[in-house]
Design a protein around this motif. Structure first.
Motif, mmCIF file in Angstrom:
data_model
loop_
_atom_site.group_PDB
_atom_site.id
_atom_site.type_symbol
_atom_site.label_atom_id
_atom_site.label_comp_id
_atom_site.label_asym_id
_atom_site.label_seq_id
_atom_site.Cartn_x
_atom_site.Cartn_y
_atom_site.Cartn_z
ATOM 1 N N TYR A 29 -16.833 52.406 96.425
ATOM 2 C CA TYR A 29 -17.580 51.202 96.829
ATOM 3 C C TYR A 29 -16.594 50.252 97.472
ATOM 4 O O TYR A 29 -15.440 50.155 97.055
ATOM 5 C CB TYR A 29 -18.240 50.570 95.608
ATOM 6 C CG TYR A 29 -18.814 49.194 95.828
ATOM 7 C CD1 TYR A 29 -20.080 49.023 96.379
ATOM 8 C CD2 TYR A 29 -18.095 48.045 95.479
ATOM 9 C CE1 TYR A 29 -20.622 47.750 96.574
ATOM 10 C CE2 TYR A 29 -18.624 46.776 95.670
ATOM 11 C CZ TYR A 29 -19.885 46.638 96.225
ATOM 12 O OH TYR A 29 -20.401 45.377 96.424
ATOM 13 N N SER A 49 -25.421 48.430 93.768
ATOM 14 C CA SER A 49 -24.526 47.281 93.641
ATOM 15 C C SER A 49 -25.128 46.317 92.630
ATOM 16 O O SER A 49 -26.327 46.353 92.344
ATOM 17 C CB SER A 49 -24.331 46.574 94.985
ATOM 18 O OG SER A 49 -25.523 45.889 95.354
ATOM 19 N N SER A 77 -20.884 51.884 88.482
ATOM 20 C CA SER A 77 -19.891 52.858 88.962
ATOM 21 C C SER A 77 -19.034 53.417 87.845
ATOM 22 O O SER A 77 -17.817 53.511 87.976
ATOM 23 C CB SER A 77 -18.992 52.199 90.016
ATOM 24 O OG SER A 77 -19.729 51.647 91.069
#
Length: 337
Positions: free
Chosen positions: A333, A193, A218
């Protein structure tokens, strides 16, 4: 009436008054506790309703993402990129949601809100980018050369599996993190993250705020030239003039990115000839652009960010869901806040 009888009655009266006072205090305390519990139940109910509305926004975005038809590539004029009719203030029973993101309309230099999905392939991947690209990025957001170099090296050393410093001074591996007041170790693995960046030596919240719209963890790693900002293109190694010409070519005659008249690169082999036809490019610019295309550019996008913000009718409370999904609708996510 005898003295003893008067005393007895007075005692009974005092006892009754004391009992009444005690019952009053108990009732007030019970009422306060009950109000607190009712308020808690109300907040829990509001949050649950907000969460369901925000999830509806995510489901709407996923549906539109899966069913969209493109020209065989992805660009800012794709319907999911900006369509207020689909994604702005969509009303449900008791509330509404909006799916939106911040967008810098570079030809005009205006930061605006767009309603749709944000392309993760328009951003620098922190797990895939090398030291030079990261250094260029940090310099582009305002860090001086030394700080940009040290932060780039610290990010590389945070994620790599060895214990060797990428640069002799300024980077960090386990010994640095062991010496902190609350010690920990370098992760030696990929970022999961963006908030994880705050664990890296040299990263501060104000730097992260400048970076958050330009970095990702991502994406497939290659940058979509049809959606990337000039700052991202410069980070890849292009000079400012070449990056500006790419943005101006994409925005076409009206100078606005993300509408029907946009020019779109349908394949990477189109980039150099189409841009050279639109603007004069030097031999060195063509050579550098060719290298950057080969190393890091594409015209496709695989992953998208969905930020769904939910609100209730006539209330200030809101809830945001941020998720990353691939082009097939698989969620990679998820975060609520």
């Amino acid at each position: 009436m005898s003295y003893n009888l008067k005393v007895t009655r007075a005692s009974i009266l005092l006892l009754a008054l004391w009992s009444l006072s005690l019952l009053t205090v108990f009732s007030v305390a019970l009422g306060y506790g009950l109000r607190q519990k009712l308020s808690l139940v109300k907040r829990i109910d509001e949050r649950e309703r907000l969460r369901l509305i925000a999830e509806a926004g995510v489901r709407k975005a996923l549906f539109e993402l899966i069913r969209q038809e493109t020209e065989g590539c992805n660009s800012l004029k794709d319907p999911v990129s900006n369509d207020p009719e689909l994604f702005k203030d969509a009303h449900l029973e008791g509330g509404s949601f909006s799916v939106s993101y911040n967008f810098m309309n570079e030809p005009e230099g205006v930061l605006e809100t767009r309603y749709g999905l944000s392309d993760e392939e328009s951003k620098i991947n922190l797990n895939a980018s090398g030291l030079a690209v990261l250094k260029n990025l940090f310099a582009a957001v305002g860090l001086d050369e030394v700080e940009a170099q040290e932060l780039a090296a610290s990010i590389v050393d945070w994620r790599d599996k060895d214990s060797q410093l990428s640069i002799p001074l300024g980077s960090a591996e386990d010994p640095y993190y062991h010496g902190l007041p609350y010690p920990y170790e370098a992760k030696d693995s990929e970022f999961e993250s963006l908030d994880e960046l705050l664990l890296v030596k040299g990263m501060r919240q104000e730097i992260l705020e400048k970076l958050k719209d330009y970095v990702t963890v991502s994406s497939a790693g290659r940058i979509n030239i049809n959606t990337a900002s000039s700052l991202v293109l410069i980070s890849l190694g292009l000079d400012e003039d070449t990056a500006d010409k790419i943005i101006r070519h994409r925005s076409a005659d009206d100078g606005i990115l993300g509408n029907e008249d946009d020019n779109v690169f349908l394949k990477t082999s189109d980039i150099v000839p189409h841009l050279s036809q639109a603007f004069p490019l030097s031999d060195s610019q063509i050579s550098k652009l060719t290298i950057v295309i080969d190393q890091g550019l594409d015209v496709y996008s695989n992953n998208f960010m969905i930020k769904s913000t939910a609100g209730l009718n006539n209330r200030k409370a809101e809830l945001k869901v941020v998720c990353i999904a691939d082009i097939f609708g698989k969620i990679l996510y998820w975060r609520e806040g």
